[in-house]
Design a protein around this motif. Structure first.
Motif, PDB file in Angstrom:
ATOM      1  N   GLU A  21      40.152  39.556  40.445  1.00 18.15           N
ATOM      2  CA  GLU A  21      41.037  38.588  41.069  1.00 18.15           C
ATOM      3  C   GLU A  21      42.346  38.581  40.303  1.00 18.15           C
ATOM      4  OE1 GLU A  21      39.133  34.804  41.118  1.00 18.15           O
ATOM      5  OE2 GLU A  21      37.598  35.402  42.566  1.00 18.15           O
ATOM      6  N   TYR A  22      43.444  38.340  40.996  1.00 20.85           N
ATOM      7  CA  TYR A  22      44.737  38.336  40.331  1.00 20.85           C
ATOM      8  C   TYR A  22      45.729  37.568  41.199  1.00 20.85           C
ATOM      9  CZ  TYR A  22      44.832  42.331  43.495  1.00 20.85           C
ATOM     10  OH  TYR A  22      44.687  43.134  44.591  1.00 20.85           O
ATOM     11  N   THR A  23      46.695  36.975  40.522  1.00 23.03           N
ATOM     12  CA  THR A  23      47.746  36.230  41.223  1.00 23.03           C
ATOM     13  C   THR A  23      49.128  36.768  40.880  1.00 23.03           C
ATOM     14  OG1 THR A  23      47.820  34.588  39.449  1.00 23.03           O
ATOM     15  CG2 THR A  23      46.369  34.124  41.313  1.00 23.03           C
ATOM     16  N   ASP A  38      37.939  44.808  44.915  1.00 26.48           N
ATOM     17  CA  ASP A  38      39.171  44.021  45.008  1.00 26.48           C
ATOM     18  C   ASP A  38      39.321  43.543  46.449  1.00 26.48           C
ATOM     19  OD1 ASP A  38      41.760  43.074  45.243  1.00 26.48           O
ATOM     20  OD2 ASP A  38      42.725  44.988  44.821  1.00 26.48           O
ATOM     21  N   ALA A  40      41.649  40.902  48.235  1.00 23.31           N
ATOM     22  CA  ALA A  40      42.791  40.024  48.018  1.00 23.31           C
ATOM     23  C   ALA A  40      43.484  39.701  49.332  1.00 23.31           C
ATOM     24  CB  ALA A  40      43.786  40.661  47.054  1.00 23.31           C
ATOM     25  N   SER A  43      48.112  40.712  48.322  1.00 24.68           N
ATOM     26  CA  SER A  43      47.993  41.696  47.258  1.00 24.68           C
ATOM     27  C   SER A  43      49.233  41.722  46.370  1.00 24.68           C
ATOM     28  CB  SER A  43      47.757  43.079  47.856  1.00 24.68           C
ATOM     29  OG  SER A  43      47.408  43.996  46.872  1.00 24.68           O
ATOM     30  N   LYS A  60      38.903  48.608  47.556  1.00 26.52           N
ATOM     31  CA  LYS A  60      39.906  47.585  47.826  1.00 26.52           C
ATOM     32  C   LYS A  60      39.958  47.268  49.323  1.00 26.52           C
ATOM     33  CE  LYS A  60      44.047  48.130  46.005  1.00 26.52           C
ATOM     34  NZ  LYS A  60      44.241  46.835  45.338  1.00 26.52           N
ATOM     35  N   ASN A  62      42.625  44.810  51.235  1.00 25.33           N
ATOM     36  CA  ASN A  62      43.763  43.931  51.000  1.00 25.33           C
ATOM     37  C   ASN A  62      44.458  43.562  52.298  1.00 25.33           C
ATOM     38  OD1 ASN A  62      44.528  45.928  48.112  1.00 25.33           O
ATOM     39  ND2 ASN A  62      43.393  44.030  48.145  1.00 25.33           N
TER      40      ASN A  62
END
Length: 224
Positions: A21-23, A38, A40, A43, A60, A62
């Motif tokens: 997870e990432y912002t 991943d 998201a 993205s 992924k 996205n």
């Protein structure tokens, strides 16, 4: 599956299976054998750098709503399997850059692209770069787009190969729905919308592993 949040104070991943997870944009060093999933909604840019002998499987899916980049740097004896489903909304550029910097490495990139609606335009650029004086590398790009309604998809496969001691190949296909498949599904009583969604889900799920399919209920991916 373990779960990690990629933030500025995390700069390496070593061995294991993770849901990432990432912002914000992130750069990660990969050591050992690592499987990353991943999923998201919005993205961000990601950059992965493999240490010598590292093995990365990256799955992924996205929902892309802005320009986004994915960079993968591969050194000696690396192995990368990339499976990337891109559901694009809006007019966006998606950049994939694969840098093969060492020897005896193998990279397989499978990309599937579809627009969320008929007002969207996906411009996908895939750069595969093999450095001079490297040898025994394999780079394969399998790139497919599915066009529906009046949306447009552009895929540009660019391979910059600076050595003769390499196997490099790319396949690009962009197409619309198969009329025979639509007719068959219609004959089973399905509406055009339902039939197209079944074909879209098949197109998308074809490169996702079982864990990603279980993680992402396909009913949340609905096209009109």
């Amino acid at each position: 599956m373990n779960k990690i949040l990629l933030v500025e104070d995390i700069n390496k991943i070593e061995n294991g299976k993770y849901l990432i997870e990432y912002t914000k944009n992130s750069a990660i060093n990969v050591l050992g054998t690592t499987n990353l999933s991943d999923y998201a909604i919005n993205s961000c840019d990601l950059e992965f750098t493999l240490s010598d002998g590292a093995n990365l499987t990256l799955d992924k899916l996205n929902f892309v709503t802005k320009d986004v980049s994915l960079i993968i740097n591969i050194n000696n004896d690396g192995l990368v399997n990339l499976n990337w489903v891109i559901i694009n909304e809006g007019r966006n550029r998606i950049n994939l850059i694969i840098n093969m910097n060492g020897n005896n490495s193998n990279c397989s990139a499978r990309i599937r692209v579809i627009n969320k609606d008929n007002n969207s335009n996906a411009d996908v650029i895939c750069d595969g770069i093999v450095l001079a004086n490297t040898k025994d590398n394999v780079l394969i790009e399998d790139l497919k787009g599915l066009v529906h309604n009046d949306s447009t998809i552009k895929i540009s496969p660019i391979m910059k190969v600076n050595t003769n001691e390499v196997m490099a190949n790319h396949l690009v296909t962009i197409g619309a729905f198969n009329r025979d498949e639509l007719f068959y599904l219609n004959s089973k009583g399905l509406s055009d919308e339902s039939a197209k969604n079944i074909l879209i889900h098949s197109f998308i799920s074809g490169i996702l592993n079982m864990e990603m399919k279980e993680l992402i209920p396909m009913e949340v991916i609905k096209f009109e």
